[in-house]
Design an enzyme around this catalytic site. Structure first.
Site, PDB file in Angstrom:
ATOM      1  N   CYS A 154      55.668   2.977  27.772  1.00 11.25           N
ATOM      2  CA  CYS A 154      54.445   3.004  27.780  1.00 11.25           C
ATOM      3  C   CYS A 154      53.587   3.342  27.801  1.00 11.25           C
ATOM      4  O   CYS A 154      53.835   4.979  26.572  1.00 11.25           O
ATOM      5  CB  CYS A 154      55.075   4.335  29.663  1.00 11.25           C
ATOM      6  N   HIS A 206      48.054   7.585  37.490  1.00 12.16           N
ATOM      7  CA  HIS A 206      47.508   7.783  36.696  1.00 12.16           C
ATOM      8  C   HIS A 206      45.804   7.648  37.638  1.00 12.16           C
ATOM      9  O   HIS A 206      45.910   7.266  39.194  1.00 12.16           O
ATOM     10  CB  HIS A 206      46.518   7.303  35.444  1.00 12.16           C
ATOM     11  N   ASN A 244      45.381   3.389  41.700  1.00 11.77           N
ATOM     12  CA  ASN A 244      46.240   1.711  42.500  1.00 11.77           C
ATOM     13  C   ASN A 244      47.672   2.305  42.762  1.00 11.77           C
ATOM     14  O   ASN A 244      48.248   2.580  41.817  1.00 11.77           O
ATOM     15  CB  ASN A 244      45.903   1.134  41.159  1.00 11.77           C
ATOM     16  N   CYS A 262      52.141   7.295  28.474  1.00 14.01           N
ATOM     17  CA  CYS A 262      53.328   8.036  27.623  1.00 14.01           C
ATOM     18  C   CYS A 262      52.925   8.569  25.875  1.00 14.01           C
ATOM     19  O   CYS A 262      53.128   9.515  25.252  1.00 14.01           O
ATOM     20  CB  CYS A 262      55.123   8.499  27.468  1.00 14.01           C
ATOM     21  N   ASP A 298      38.691   6.343  29.711  1.00 19.68           N
ATOM     22  CA  ASP A 298      39.144   5.203  30.420  1.00 19.68           C
ATOM     23  C   ASP A 298      38.811   3.639  29.255  1.00 19.68           C
ATOM     24  O   ASP A 298      37.064   3.849  29.088  1.00 19.68           O
ATOM     25  CB  ASP A 298      38.818   4.223  31.553  1.00 19.68           C
ATOM     26  N   HIS A 349      56.044  11.469  33.177  1.00 19.58           N
ATOM     27  CA  HIS A 349      56.447   9.953  33.639  1.00 19.58           C
ATOM     28  C   HIS A 349      56.575   9.837  35.244  1.00 19.58           C
ATOM     29  O   HIS A 349      58.146  10.116  35.173  1.00 19.58           O
ATOM     30  CB  HIS A 349      57.059   9.268  32.237  1.00 19.58           C
ATOM     31  N   HIS A 394      41.956   7.417  38.098  1.00 16.95           N
ATOM     32  CA  HIS A 394      40.570   6.772  37.605  1.00 16.95           C
ATOM     33  C   HIS A 394      39.575   7.769  38.057  1.00 16.95           C
ATOM     34  O   HIS A 394      39.639   8.527  39.567  1.00 16.95           O
ATOM     35  CB  HIS A 394      40.520   5.592  38.198  1.00 16.95           C
TER      36      HIS A 394
HETATM   37  P1  AMP Z   1      45.456   0.791  36.960  1.00 14.48           P
HETATM   38  O1  AMP Z   1      44.880  -0.777  36.667  1.00 14.48           O
HETATM   39  O2  AMP Z   1      44.781   1.573  37.940  1.00 14.48           O
HETATM   40  O3  AMP Z   1      46.374   0.318  36.479  1.00 14.48           O
HETATM   41  O4  AMP Z   1      44.427   1.295  35.775  1.00 14.48           O
HETATM   42  C1  AMP Z   1      44.629   1.173  34.134  1.00 14.48           C
HETATM   43  C2  AMP Z   1      43.199   1.632  33.485  1.00 14.48           C
HETATM   44  O5  AMP Z   1      44.002   2.276  32.262  1.00 14.48           O
HETATM   45  C3  AMP Z   1      42.729   0.707  33.073  1.00 14.48           C
HETATM   46  O6  AMP Z   1      41.186   0.778  33.843  1.00 14.48           O
HETATM   47  C4  AMP Z   1      42.930   0.321  31.594  1.00 14.48           C
HETATM   48  O7  AMP Z   1      41.214  -0.326  31.149  1.00 14.48           O
HETATM   49  C5  AMP Z   1      43.109   2.319  30.891  1.00 14.48           C
HETATM   50  N1  AMP Z   1      43.513   1.654  29.324  1.00 14.48           N
HETATM   51  C6  AMP Z   1      44.414   0.847  29.709  1.00 14.48           C
HETATM   52  N2  AMP Z   1      45.424   1.657  28.709  1.00 14.48           N
HETATM   53  C7  AMP Z   1      44.071   2.141  27.887  1.00 14.48           C
HETATM   54  C8  AMP Z   1      44.469   3.318  26.374  1.00 14.48           C
HETATM   55  N3  AMP Z   1      45.216   2.160  25.622  1.00 14.48           N
HETATM   56  N4  AMP Z   1      43.824   3.420  26.204  1.00 14.48           N
HETATM   57  C9  AMP Z   1      42.260   3.931  27.692  1.00 14.48           C
HETATM   58  N5  AMP Z   1      42.585   3.508  29.057  1.00 14.48           N
HETATM   59  C10 AMP Z   1      43.737   2.267  29.136  1.00 14.48           C
END
Ligand code: AMP
Length: 113
Positions: A4, A99, A86, A7, A30, A46, A101
Site C-alpha cells: 500500500c 483517504h 472516493n 502505508c 497530493d 490501513h 481529499h
Molecule cells: P483516489 O483517486 O481518490 O484514490 O485518490 C488518490 C490520490 O492519491 C490521487 O489524487 C493521487 O494524485 C494521489 N497520490 C497517489 N500517489 C501519491 C503520492 N505518492 N503522494 C501524494 N499523492 C499521491
C-alpha cells in the site's frame, strides 16, 4: 499492508510533503493537485473503504473531521474547503487506503458552474 503506497508514506518509506501528523492521521500534499490546495488526509490504520468504517473507525473519522476544521487556518483554507472521499470504481478510487481529499485555496467549481 506491504503493497500500500499510503502505508509506505506513513512509514516514511516513500517521501511526501507532510503538513500535519498526529497519532491517528497524516495530512500531506497530493502529488497531482486538482486545486490550488489539494491535500490528502489518511488514517494511520490501513483500511480500504469508507464502508469499512464502523465503530472505532467511525469515531476516529469524526475526530478527523473536527481536526481538519480546526486546522483550516493553518492549512490556508480559511475561505472554505471541500472534502471528498472516493469509494470504489465508479468514484475513481485509485488508492485502496481510505483517504480524504481536502480541496481549497480558490473558488471550487461545482456542477455546471
Ligand atoms: P483516489 O483517486 O481518490 O484514490 O485518490 C488518490 C490520490 O492519491 C490521487 O489524487 C493521487 O494524485 C494521489 N497520490 C497517489 N500517489 C501519491 C503520492 N505518492 N503522494 C501524494 N499523492 C499521491
Amino acid at each position: 499492508m506491504n503493497d500500500c503506497i499510503f502505508c509506505k508514506i506513513i512509514a516514511g518509506e516513500i517521501p511526501s510533503s507532510k503538513v500535519y501528523e498526529d497519532d491517528e492521521i497524516l495530512i500531506f500534499k497530493d502529488i497531482a493537485p486538482i486545486a490550488k490546495i489539494h491535500l490528502l488526509c489518511v488514517p494511520k490504520e490501513h483500511f480500504a473503504y469508507l464502508s469499512e468504517a464502523d465503530g472505532a473507525r467511525a469515531q476516529m473519522l469524526g475526530r478527523t473531521l473536527t481536526k481538519i476544521a480546526g486546522l483550516r487556518g493553518r492549512l490556508g483554507l480559511s475561505e472554505g474547503y471541500r472534502l471528498v472521499i472516493n469509494q470504489g470504481e465508479n468514484a475513481g478510487q485509485s488508492v485502496h487506503h481510505l483517504h480524504i481529499h481536502i480541496l481549497g485555496g480558490e473558488p471550487l467549481p461545482w456542477g455546471g458552474q
